[in-house]
Design a protein around this motif. Structure first.
Motif, mmCIF file in Angstrom:
data_model
loop_
_atom_site.group_PDB
_atom_site.id
_atom_site.type_symbol
_atom_site.label_atom_id
_atom_site.label_comp_id
_atom_site.label_asym_id
_atom_site.label_seq_id
_atom_site.Cartn_x
_atom_site.Cartn_y
_atom_site.Cartn_z
ATOM 1 N N SER A 47 8.950 -5.459 -0.360
ATOM 2 C CA SER A 47 10.394 -5.251 -0.401
ATOM 3 C C SER A 47 10.687 -3.966 -1.158
ATOM 4 N N GLY A 48 11.818 -3.378 -0.864
ATOM 5 C CA GLY A 48 12.189 -2.149 -1.550
ATOM 6 C C GLY A 48 13.487 -1.585 -1.012
ATOM 7 N N ILE A 49 13.821 -0.405 -1.517
ATOM 8 C CA ILE A 49 15.050 0.279 -1.128
ATOM 9 C C ILE A 49 14.710 1.701 -0.702
ATOM 10 N N ALA A 50 15.075 2.042 0.531
ATOM 11 C CA ALA A 50 14.912 3.398 1.053
ATOM 12 C C ALA A 50 16.216 4.150 0.804
ATOM 13 N N ILE A 51 16.105 5.302 0.186
ATOM 14 C CA ILE A 51 17.263 6.113 -0.202
ATOM 15 C C ILE A 51 17.471 7.241 0.809
ATOM 16 N N LEU A 52 18.739 7.498 1.153
ATOM 17 C CA LEU A 52 19.084 8.589 2.062
ATOM 18 C C LEU A 52 18.673 9.920 1.446
ATOM 19 N N GLN A 53 17.902 10.703 2.197
ATOM 20 C CA GLN A 53 17.411 12.001 1.748
ATOM 21 C C GLN A 53 18.328 13.113 2.260
ATOM 22 N N PRO A 54 18.326 14.280 1.612
ATOM 23 C CA PRO A 54 19.172 15.391 2.072
ATOM 24 C C PRO A 54 18.907 15.790 3.527
ATOM 25 N N GLU A 55 17.686 15.559 4.020
ATOM 26 C CA GLU A 55 17.335 15.906 5.397
ATOM 27 C C GLU A 55 17.909 14.926 6.413
ATOM 28 N N GLY A 56 18.473 13.801 5.965
ATOM 29 C CA GLY A 56 19.127 12.859 6.863
ATOM 30 C C GLY A 56 18.371 11.573 7.144
ATOM 31 N N HIS A 57 17.129 11.447 6.682
ATOM 32 C CA HIS A 57 16.376 10.204 6.875
ATOM 33 C C HIS A 57 16.370 9.401 5.569
ATOM 34 N N TYR A 58 15.981 8.141 5.674
ATOM 35 C CA TYR A 58 15.865 7.269 4.507
ATOM 36 C C TYR A 58 14.393 7.182 4.128
ATOM 37 N N LYS A 59 14.102 7.177 2.823
ATOM 38 C CA LYS A 59 12.708 7.156 2.381
ATOM 39 C C LYS A 59 12.537 6.254 1.171
ATOM 40 N N LEU A 60 11.469 5.466 1.233
ATOM 41 C CA LEU A 60 11.059 4.641 0.110
ATOM 42 C C LEU A 60 9.661 5.096 -0.288
ATOM 43 N N ASP A 61 9.427 5.337 -1.572
ATOM 44 C CA ASP A 61 8.106 5.655 -2.107
ATOM 45 C C ASP A 61 7.718 4.585 -3.096
ATOM 46 N N TYR A 62 6.483 4.110 -2.994
ATOM 47 C CA TYR A 62 6.011 3.052 -3.881
ATOM 48 C C TYR A 62 4.530 3.284 -4.159
ATOM 49 N N THR A 63 4.140 3.247 -5.423
ATOM 50 C CA THR A 63 2.743 3.369 -5.804
ATOM 51 C C THR A 63 2.349 2.135 -6.596
ATOM 52 N N GLU A 64 1.202 1.570 -6.216
ATOM 53 C CA GLU A 64 0.717 0.347 -6.858
ATOM 54 C C GLU A 64 -0.718 0.576 -7.317
ATOM 55 N N LEU A 65 -1.058 0.065 -8.494
ATOM 56 C CA LEU A 65 -2.404 0.142 -9.013
ATOM 57 C C LEU A 65 -3.029 -1.243 -8.951
ATOM 58 N N MET A 66 -4.094 -1.374 -8.144
ATOM 59 C CA MET A 66 -4.797 -2.656 -8.010
ATOM 60 C C MET A 66 -6.282 -2.413 -8.248
ATOM 61 N N ASP A 67 -6.854 -3.154 -9.178
ATOM 62 C CA ASP A 67 -8.283 -3.023 -9.475
ATOM 63 C C ASP A 67 -8.672 -1.572 -9.719
ATOM 64 N N GLU A 68 -7.862 -0.865 -10.489
ATOM 65 C CA GLU A 68 -8.085 0.535 -10.869
ATOM 66 C C GLU A 68 -8.051 1.499 -9.686
ATOM 67 N N THR A 69 -7.515 1.060 -8.548
ATOM 68 C CA THR A 69 -7.357 1.914 -7.375
ATOM 69 C C THR A 69 -5.874 2.082 -7.096
#
Length: 114
Positions: A47-69
């Motif tokens: 789940s998450g929220i995609a934010i409207l970008q200046p270029e006109g598309h919506y983008k969600l960025d998410y980084t997760e650390l699992m088992d040191e990866t």
């Protein structure tokens, strides 16, 4: 504000993508989704929220650390066509594990009212 639910198509077809709830507001799209990976039948959810970008598309960025990866996920959604009865959406789902090439899936479909 409009709320939708349904299933999106994924290409290449390596996992299912079920939208439990997607809310379209001015400037953002929030979504709660789940599915199964076809190769090993493992369930997943996101789940998450995609934010409207200046270029006109919506983008969600998410980084997760699992088992040191480190795992990076990005979801790009392009100008959803919204009305009271349905929402047609297209975009890309991007995943990258540290020190590996990224994997990109095209996502698209039409969702119905929630």
């Amino acid at each position: 504000m409009a709320m939708y639910t349904g299933t999106l198509e994924v290409e290449p077809n390596s996992f299912s993508l079920n939208i439990k709830e997607m809310v379209v507001r001015h400037g953002e799209i929030s979504f709660d989704c789940h599915g199964k990976v076809y190769s090993d039948h493992s369930p997943w959810q996101f789940s998450g929220i995609a934010i409207l970008q200046p270029e006109g598309h919506y983008k969600l960025d998410y980084t997760e650390l699992m088992d040191e990866t480190s795992y990076q996920t990005a979801v790009y959604l392009f100008k959803p066509k919204v009305d009271r009865e349905e929402c047609t959406i297209e975009g890309f789902w991007y995943e990258r594990q540290k020190d590996h090439e990224p994997t990109v899936w095209r996502i698209s479909g039409t969702l119905g009212p929630f």
